[in-house]
Structure formats: structure tokens, C-alpha cells
Design a protein around this motif. Structure first.
Motif, PDB file in Angstrom:
ATOM      1  N   LYS A  48      -7.097 -63.841  -8.824  1.00 39.43           N
ATOM      2  CA  LYS A  48      -8.536 -63.687  -9.011  1.00 39.43           C
ATOM      3  C   LYS A  48      -9.002 -62.404  -8.323  1.00 39.43           C
ATOM      4  O   LYS A  48      -8.581 -62.094  -7.211  1.00 39.43           O
ATOM      5  N   ASN A  49      -9.882 -61.689  -8.965  1.00 38.37           N
ATOM      6  CA  ASN A  49     -10.472 -60.455  -8.437  1.00 38.37           C
ATOM      7  C   ASN A  49      -9.429 -59.413  -8.069  1.00 38.37           C
ATOM      8  O   ASN A  49      -9.611 -58.628  -7.158  1.00 38.37           O
ATOM      9  N   ARG A  50      -8.305 -59.415  -8.763  1.00 39.33           N
ATOM     10  CA  ARG A  50      -7.250 -58.451  -8.475  1.00 39.33           C
ATOM     11  C   ARG A  50      -6.810 -57.703  -9.732  1.00 39.33           C
ATOM     12  O   ARG A  50      -5.704 -57.204  -9.802  1.00 39.33           O
ATOM     13  N   GLY A  51      -7.635 -57.674 -10.727  1.00 43.32           N
ATOM     14  CA  GLY A  51      -7.308 -56.966 -11.950  1.00 43.32           C
ATOM     15  C   GLY A  51      -6.132 -57.571 -12.695  1.00 43.32           C
ATOM     16  O   GLY A  51      -5.393 -56.865 -13.367  1.00 43.32           O
ATOM     17  N   GLY A  52      -5.919 -58.872 -12.571  1.00 47.43           N
ATOM     18  CA  GLY A  52      -4.824 -59.542 -13.258  1.00 47.43           C
ATOM     19  C   GLY A  52      -3.500 -59.494 -12.527  1.00 47.43           C
ATOM     20  O   GLY A  52      -2.513 -60.068 -12.976  1.00 47.43           O
ATOM     21  N   LYS A  53      -3.444 -58.802 -11.399  1.00 43.29           N
ATOM     22  CA  LYS A  53      -2.199 -58.709 -10.634  1.00 43.29           C
ATOM     23  C   LYS A  53      -2.080 -59.898  -9.690  1.00 43.29           C
ATOM     24  O   LYS A  53      -3.056 -60.390  -9.153  1.00 43.29           O
ATOM     25  N   ILE A  54      -0.853 -60.332  -9.474  1.00 46.23           N
ATOM     26  CA  ILE A  54      -0.605 -61.501  -8.633  1.00 46.23           C
ATOM     27  C   ILE A  54      -0.422 -61.069  -7.181  1.00 46.23           C
ATOM     28  O   ILE A  54       0.199 -60.048  -6.895  1.00 46.23           O
ATOM     29  N   ALA A  55      -0.941 -61.880  -6.281  1.00 45.79           N
ATOM     30  CA  ALA A  55      -0.756 -61.673  -4.848  1.00 45.79           C
ATOM     31  C   ALA A  55      -0.375 -63.006  -4.219  1.00 45.79           C
ATOM     32  O   ALA A  55      -0.802 -64.066  -4.654  1.00 45.79           O
ATOM     33  N   THR A  56       0.458 -62.938  -3.194  1.00 43.65           N
ATOM     34  CA  THR A  56       0.820 -64.117  -2.411  1.00 43.65           C
ATOM     35  C   THR A  56      -0.121 -64.168  -1.217  1.00 43.65           C
ATOM     36  O   THR A  56      -0.241 -63.189  -0.483  1.00 43.65           O
ATOM     37  N   VAL A  57      -0.790 -65.296  -1.036  1.00 44.71           N
ATOM     38  CA  VAL A  57      -1.765 -65.448   0.045  1.00 44.71           C
ATOM     39  C   VAL A  57      -1.288 -66.543   0.983  1.00 44.71           C
ATOM     40  O   VAL A  57      -1.010 -67.660   0.552  1.00 44.71           O
ATOM     41  N   ILE A  58      -1.178 -66.209   2.271  1.00 49.27           N
ATOM     42  CA  ILE A  58      -0.807 -67.170   3.308  1.00 49.27           C
ATOM     43  C   ILE A  58      -2.073 -67.511   4.074  1.00 49.27           C
ATOM     44  O   ILE A  58      -2.703 -66.634   4.666  1.00 49.27           O
TER      45      ILE A  58
END
Length: 116
Positions: A48-58
Motif C-alpha cells: 500500500k502507498n508504495r507504487g505497487g512495490k512490495i515491502a517487508t514490514v516488521i
């Protein structure tokens, strides 16, 4: 147009005074970092809110900002990617959830997979 607010909280809670004898007292306490085996972290995947790119959130780190940033640096180095650390969350660019969970488990953290 943005709504303007003139409260003291918007100024950071500071009040300016002309009193020369006034001494500012900082009542904020440094949060003590819990040992690794008492930390309960959650590993999320987010785009979300990353231009469609995936991020891992800890999420769920309890401790000082310096310790949070040190852990984030270890994770970024492990994965060889960029990221950030703020507000008790570590954001790592890309889908490295399994790799990060393995590393954190070996370091003694309790990590829970959240989401798909």
C-alpha cells in the motif's frame, strides 16, 4: 486547502517565555529495550502507498530508536536492500519475509507471520 491549527501541540508542546530564569525540563524518558527473547515481532508484507512495490514490514519492536535503527541496519545488510526504521517499525524493500524471520528467530526474537 489545508486546515490551519494554532494549538501548542502543533508547536511541539513548547511555550516561549521572556523569563530569563526559566529552565526547560525534559520529562521524556528513554524507553528501555527489551531483551530479544521478550520481543514479540510481526512480519508483514505490504504494498500500500508504495507504487505497487512490495515491502517487508516488521512491527512490534519495543525499545529505543537507536536499537531499532541498529536492527534495521542488520536486516538491510542481510537482504542487500534499502529500507527505513521509524515509529517502532522496520521497512525493508522487497519480499524478504522468510529470510528475515529466520534471521530474527536465530537472534532469539519471537516472530509471527501476519498476512498471506
Amino acid at each position: 486547502m489545508a486546515k490551519k491549527s494554532n494549538s501548542l501541540e502543533d508547536l511541539g508542546g513548547f511555550v516561549f517565555s521572556t523569563n530569563k530564569d526559566f529552565e526547560f525540563e525534559n520529562n521524556e524518558e528513554q524507553q528501555e529495550t527489551l531483551p530479544n527473547n521478550e520481543q514479540r515481532l510481526e512480519a508483514h508484507l505490504d504494498k500500500k502507498n508504495r507504487g505497487g512495490k512490495i515491502a517487508t514490514v516488521i512491527k512490534g519492536f519495543e525499545g529505543s530508536d537507536d536499537d531499532l535503527k541498529a536492527l534495521a541496519k542488520q536486516l538491510k545488510t542481510l537482504c542487500g536492500v534499502g529500507g527505513s526504521a521509524k515509529d517502532g517499525e522496520i521497512i525493508i524493500q522487497g519480499n524478504f519475509r522468510d529470510k528475515i524471520m529466520d534471521f530474527l528467530s536465530k537472534e532469539g526474537y519471537k516472530v509471527k507471520r501476519v498476512g498471506g
